[in-house]
Design a protein around this motif. Structure first.
Motif, short mmCIF file in Angstrom:
data_model
loop_
_atom_site.label_atom_id
_atom_site.label_comp_id
_atom_site.label_asym_id
_atom_site.label_seq_id
_atom_site.Cartn_x
_atom_site.Cartn_y
_atom_site.Cartn_z
N LEU A 66 18.09 44.40 35.36
CA LEU A 66 17.05 44.82 34.43
C LEU A 66 17.16 44.09 33.09
N GLU A 67 18.35 43.81 32.63
CA GLU A 67 18.52 43.04 31.40
C GLU A 67 17.96 41.62 31.59
N GLY A 68 18.19 41.04 32.76
CA GLY A 68 17.64 39.72 33.05
C GLY A 68 16.12 39.74 33.09
N LEU A 69 15.57 40.77 33.69
CA LEU A 69 14.11 40.90 33.76
C LEU A 69 13.51 41.11 32.38
N LEU A 70 14.17 41.91 31.56
CA LEU A 70 13.70 42.13 30.20
C LEU A 70 13.74 40.83 29.40
N ALA A 71 14.76 40.01 29.62
CA ALA A 71 14.83 38.70 28.95
C ALA A 71 13.68 37.81 29.40
N THR A 72 13.29 37.89 30.66
CA THR A 72 12.16 37.12 31.16
C THR A 72 10.87 37.54 30.47
N VAL A 73 10.66 38.85 30.36
CA VAL A 73 9.47 39.37 29.68
C VAL A 73 9.47 38.92 28.22
N SER A 74 10.63 38.98 27.57
CA SER A 74 10.73 38.54 26.18
C SER A 74 10.39 37.06 26.05
N GLY A 75 10.84 36.27 27.01
CA GLY A 75 10.54 34.84 27.00
C GLY A 75 9.06 34.56 27.11
N VAL A 76 8.38 35.30 27.95
CA VAL A 76 6.92 35.14 28.09
C VAL A 76 6.25 35.44 26.76
N MET A 77 6.67 36.51 26.12
CA MET A 77 6.06 36.91 24.85
C MET A 77 6.30 35.87 23.77
N GLU A 78 7.47 35.26 23.78
CA GLU A 78 7.79 34.25 22.76
C GLU A 78 7.12 32.91 23.06
N ASN A 79 7.02 32.55 24.32
CA ASN A 79 6.49 31.24 24.69
C ASN A 79 4.97 31.12 24.58
N TYR A 80 4.28 32.24 24.68
CA TYR A 80 2.82 32.21 24.66
C TYR A 80 2.33 33.06 23.49
N PRO A 81 1.75 32.43 22.48
CA PRO A 81 1.38 33.16 21.26
C PRO A 81 0.17 34.09 21.41
N SER A 82 -0.77 33.76 22.27
CA SER A 82 -1.95 34.61 22.38
C SER A 82 -1.83 35.53 23.60
N ASN A 83 -2.51 36.67 23.50
CA ASN A 83 -2.48 37.61 24.62
C ASN A 83 -3.12 37.02 25.87
N GLU A 84 -4.16 36.22 25.70
CA GLU A 84 -4.79 35.57 26.85
C GLU A 84 -3.81 34.65 27.57
#
Length: 180
Positions: A66-84
């Motif tokens: 779960l910590e690894g999955l949470l890091a993946t989600v965090s990476g997506v949020m950081e790598n892509y600035p817009s919600n789209e």
């Protein structure tokens, strides 16, 4: 369980990885300490030295996943600035990562099912889902492209839909990988 100590050793991590692989292959109910011992090339005594019992080991494996999955989600949020971009590219990134290791979601589903019978596992699963949802909500709320008229309830609904899509995609893949 403490972060420092035997869990940070190579042997401790090897036991966690062997348990993860066994959960993915056999499921939590059919998993035995002997199977883990053979896969990790560690004695049952050593496994019990690191982990009080099988449930403690399962909780540690799920925490790691779960910590690894949470890091993946965090990476997506950081790598892509817009919600789209987060929806388009983030789901695509998640999907590619999932196809590379579908065991992650299999382990999560196993833990969720077994959490119905084991409060320690259920507590960790609830904690994880709340953390992911809160992190997604905070990131979306902080987005520069968010219209001012969007309410917090709207954001919660969008986050729920994203999580449902991810869960649906993974369940579909687990049941029939050839069609996805």
């Amino acid at each position: 369980m403490e972060e420092a100590g035997p869990l940070n050793t190579k042997k401790g991590q090897n036991i966690i990885q062997a348990t993860y692989e066994t959960i993915v292959e056999r499921g939590i109910c059919d998993m035995t300490t002997k199977m883990i011992s053979q896969r990790a090339e560690a004695s049952k005594g050593l496994i019990h030295y690191y982990f009080e019992n099988k449930e403690t080991l399962v909780v540690e494996v799920i925490r790691t996943v779960l910590e690894g999955l949470l890091a993946t989600v965090s990476g997506v949020m950081e790598n892509y600035p817009s919600n789209e971009e987060r929806i388009d590219n983030g789901l695509s990134d998640f999907w590619e990562g999932f196809k590379a290791d579908p065991g992650i979601m299999i382990a999560i589903y196993e833990a969720t099912i077994n959490g119905r019978r084991n409060p320690a596992i259920l507590e960790k699963m609830i904690e994880f889902y709340r953390r992911v949802a809160e992190q997604l909500e905070e990131t979306v709320l902080a987005s520069q492209d968010l219209p001012a008229s969007v309410s917090h309830k709207d954001i919660q609904a969008v986050v729920s839909i994203i999580l449902w899509v991810i869960e649906g995609m993974t369940l579909h893949y687990i049941l029939d990988p050839a069609t996805t």
